[in-house]
Design an enzyme around this catalytic site. Structure first.
Site, PDB file in Angstrom:
ATOM      1  N   LEU A 133      25.960  31.663  52.086  1.00 38.38           N
ATOM      2  CA  LEU A 133      26.786  31.322  50.939  1.00 38.38           C
ATOM      3  C   LEU A 133      28.226  31.783  51.176  1.00 38.38           C
ATOM      4  O   LEU A 133      28.502  32.592  52.052  1.00 38.38           O
ATOM      5  CB  LEU A 133      26.225  31.995  49.680  1.00 38.38           C
ATOM      6  CG  LEU A 133      24.809  31.578  49.270  1.00 38.38           C
ATOM      7  CD1 LEU A 133      24.267  32.511  48.192  1.00 38.38           C
ATOM      8  CD2 LEU A 133      24.799  30.136  48.779  1.00 38.38           C
ATOM      9  N   GLY A 134      29.146  31.260  50.378  1.00 37.49           N
ATOM     10  CA  GLY A 134      30.531  31.729  50.451  1.00 37.49           C
ATOM     11  C   GLY A 134      31.532  30.729  50.952  1.00 37.49           C
ATOM     12  O   GLY A 134      32.740  30.929  50.812  1.00 37.49           O
ATOM     13  N   ILE A 144      48.495  30.051  57.881  1.00 34.45           N
ATOM     14  CA  ILE A 144      47.419  30.305  58.841  1.00 34.45           C
ATOM     15  C   ILE A 144      47.987  30.678  60.205  1.00 34.45           C
ATOM     16  O   ILE A 144      47.520  31.619  60.861  1.00 34.45           O
ATOM     17  CB  ILE A 144      46.500  29.072  58.964  1.00 34.45           C
ATOM     18  CG1 ILE A 144      45.819  28.780  57.627  1.00 34.45           C
ATOM     19  CG2 ILE A 144      45.436  29.281  60.043  1.00 34.45           C
ATOM     20  CD1 ILE A 144      45.046  27.467  57.598  1.00 34.45           C
ATOM     21  N   ALA A 170      41.838  30.029  47.336  1.00 40.45           N
ATOM     22  CA  ALA A 170      40.544  30.447  46.799  1.00 40.45           C
ATOM     23  C   ALA A 170      40.659  30.833  45.334  1.00 40.45           C
ATOM     24  O   ALA A 170      39.802  30.475  44.517  1.00 40.45           O
ATOM     25  CB  ALA A 170      39.993  31.622  47.616  1.00 40.45           C
ATOM     26  N   HIS A 224      56.225  56.797  39.549  1.00 40.18           N
ATOM     27  CA  HIS A 224      57.135  57.149  40.654  1.00 40.18           C
ATOM     28  C   HIS A 224      56.482  58.220  41.520  1.00 40.18           C
ATOM     29  O   HIS A 224      55.903  59.176  41.003  1.00 40.18           O
ATOM     30  CB  HIS A 224      58.461  57.685  40.092  1.00 40.18           C
ATOM     31  CG  HIS A 224      59.374  58.215  41.146  1.00 40.18           C
ATOM     32  ND1 HIS A 224      60.171  57.388  41.920  1.00 40.18           N
ATOM     33  CD2 HIS A 224      59.616  59.487  41.561  1.00 40.18           C
ATOM     34  CE1 HIS A 224      60.879  58.129  42.766  1.00 40.18           C
ATOM     35  NE2 HIS A 224      60.556  59.413  42.561  1.00 40.18           N
TER      36      HIS A 224
END
Length: 498
Positions: free
Chosen positions: A66-67, A212, A351, A475
């Site tokens: 999956l993915g 890319i 995505a 900070h």
């Protein structure tokens, strides 16, 4: 005559028998409220959200894991290599200046790849666990729309038919091929091959200096390769990047050792007898040609929607000239029971954009009002320093005749960046001249990908640059650079810069 009459009857009987045999062998599941085709970020998020809202949901995935592209051969493995190659570069070339002495630093590329694969495996198996926890059914195989309310899944010799009230196409995208150049994933590679090279090439040429290209080019440059990027456009960083940031970004990458040939097109590539790849180049402004040799050629000219074999045309669903599936504001295609999201529809191929669309689409199926402001979808380049932006570029505002104010702040004047000895980059804020409403934020810096989210939240709620400037920031943090840039946009002067 009798024989000729029997032949069509036998053919019809044979066809009927075949159909009957297929029907009996195909497994038919109970009707689902929603079948999602694709388990990438858009698909798996949509499936989980649908199940959480009470829909009986099935997710179909053609790959064994999956993915989708993102988790397996995209976002996740590339970030693992970017992170670990940066550690290698720091240990080899930067630790000494920080008072850390290391006698010998060696690259174990095999182990680096194993760590990348471990991260991928953990996240892909995590989706499976999420499916189980949310009662999302997973069917492996290639999903095809076989009716306005039916999906047929083939996996080898097995076939599964899933009746569905609604169908969601979330099939993502695939590598755009380069005409006349054949990718073998050994010497001439795509982004997929660049994630699993077995050795560091002496010289890598990139076709494309977009997101890319510069990310993967950075990985292999840090690991020891000479890297040259060939880009047709006159700038690096791809579409949407602010030109001032792009020029600064190019200077930093050149300082790191990457080389660029802009306004240049690749006309061909071929393997030589001595194991090299010969690349033919041509200036985009003239006829001047040249050739270059490399060990590895990385083709990274973009991606295109993955819509092959989905049965779209057979059911009246067309694609546009870019291969995208047209949808309405509810993400419905021309068939009202079929929806589409992510890379296979128009818009940036990101995505997180697909994830948002998945949630909004499913909510819309149940009567919600879909809304997404694509101007507030951020973009990030995960090099070091990182580059991130949201909203409009200065070039766009000029082209549209929109009056604006600019606030800038360099990380060289930021206390946290100084203490980290990591001061490359700046924050650039663009606000509307009269109302001070934020129009765009552009950041180049070590933590740009994290900082940009504050700007996205501010823009989503219609904030002004003064709103951010008057919010107390911890900070020392690099986030103070965004605050200072907002002070500059609002009042004309930053607090911590001359």
């Amino acid at each position: 005559m009798a024989v000729s009459l029997c032949r069509p009857m036998l053919s019809r009987l044979s066809l009927c028998s075949l159909r009957a045999a297929w029907s009996s062998s195909a497994q038919r599941l109970d009707e689902a409220d929603l079948v999602v085709i694709g388990s990438g970020p858009g698909g798996y998020v949509a499936a989980i959200k649908a199940a959480q809202l009470g829909l009986k949901t099935v997710c179909v995935e053609k790959d064994t894991r999956l993915g989708g592209t993102c988790l397996n051969v995209g976002c996740i493995p590339s970030k693992a290599l970017l992170n670990n190659s940066h550690y290698y570069h720091m240990a080899k070339d930067d630790f000494a200046s920080r008072g850390i002495k290391v006698d010998s630093v060696e690259l174990d590329l095999n182990q680096m790849m194993k760590q990348k694969d471990k991260a991928v495996q953990a996240l892909t198996s995590g989706i499976a666990a999420l499916f189980k926890a949310n009662k999302v059914s997973h069917v492996q195989g290639h999903g095809r729309i076989s009716g306005r309310n039916e999906v047929t899944v083939t996996n080898g010799d097995s076939t599964t038919v899933i009746p569905a009230r609604n169908i969601l196409i979330a099939t993502g995208s695939m590598v755009t091929p380069f005409p006349s150049i054949e990718i073998d994933e050994q010497q001439i590679i795509s982004s997929t091959g660049a994630l699993s090279l077995q050795k560091v090439p002496d010289h890598m040429i990139l076709i494309g200096a977009g997101v890319i290209g510069v990310e993967l080019g950075s990985v292999w440059k840090r690991l020891g390769a000479a890297v040259t990027a060939i880009e047709f456009l006159p700038h690096i960083g791809g579409v949407g990047i602010d030109m001032e940031i792009s020029k600064l970004f190019q200077r930093v990458l050149q300082k790191q050792g990457m080389k660029f040939k802009l306004n240049t097109m690749v006309t061909g590539a071929s393997k030589t007898d001595d194991g090299k790849v010969c690349v033919t180049l041509k200036s985009s402004k003239g006829d001047q040609q040249e050739t270059m040799e490399c060990d590895t050629l990385l083709v990274c000219i973009g991606r295109k929607p993955y819509t092959e074999g989905l049965g779209l045309e057979q059911h009246g669903i067309s694609v546009d000239k870019r291969g995208c599936i047209p949808v309405n504001e509810r993400f419905q295609t021309s068939v009202d029971s079929v929806y589409a999201i992510g890379d296979c529809i128009a818009g940036p191929m990101l995505a997180h954009k697909a994830e948002d669309e998945g949630i909004i689409c499913v909510e819309g199926m149940l009567g919600g009002t879909p809304h997404i402001d694509y101007n507030n979808v951020p973009s990030v380049i995960y090099t070091h320093p990182e580059v991130a932006w949201v909203g409009r570029s200065e070039e766009y505002l000029k082209e549209q005749g929109i009056e604006y104010r600019v606030g800038k702040f360099p990380f060289s004047a930021n206390s946290r960046a100084k203490t980290n000895a990591d001061t490359d980059g700046m924050v650039k804020v663009l606000s509307e001249k009269t109302s001070d409403k934020l129009l765009g934020v552009h950041i180049m810096g070590a933590t740009a990908g994290e900082l940009i989210n504050e700007a996205v939240l501010a823009m989503e709620y219609g904030a002004s640059s003064e709103d951010i400037a008057r919010v107390c920031h911890a900070h020392p943090t690099t986030a103070e650079a965004l605050r200072d840039a907002c002070w500059a946009a609002y009042s004309g002067r930053a607090i911590n810069n001359y």
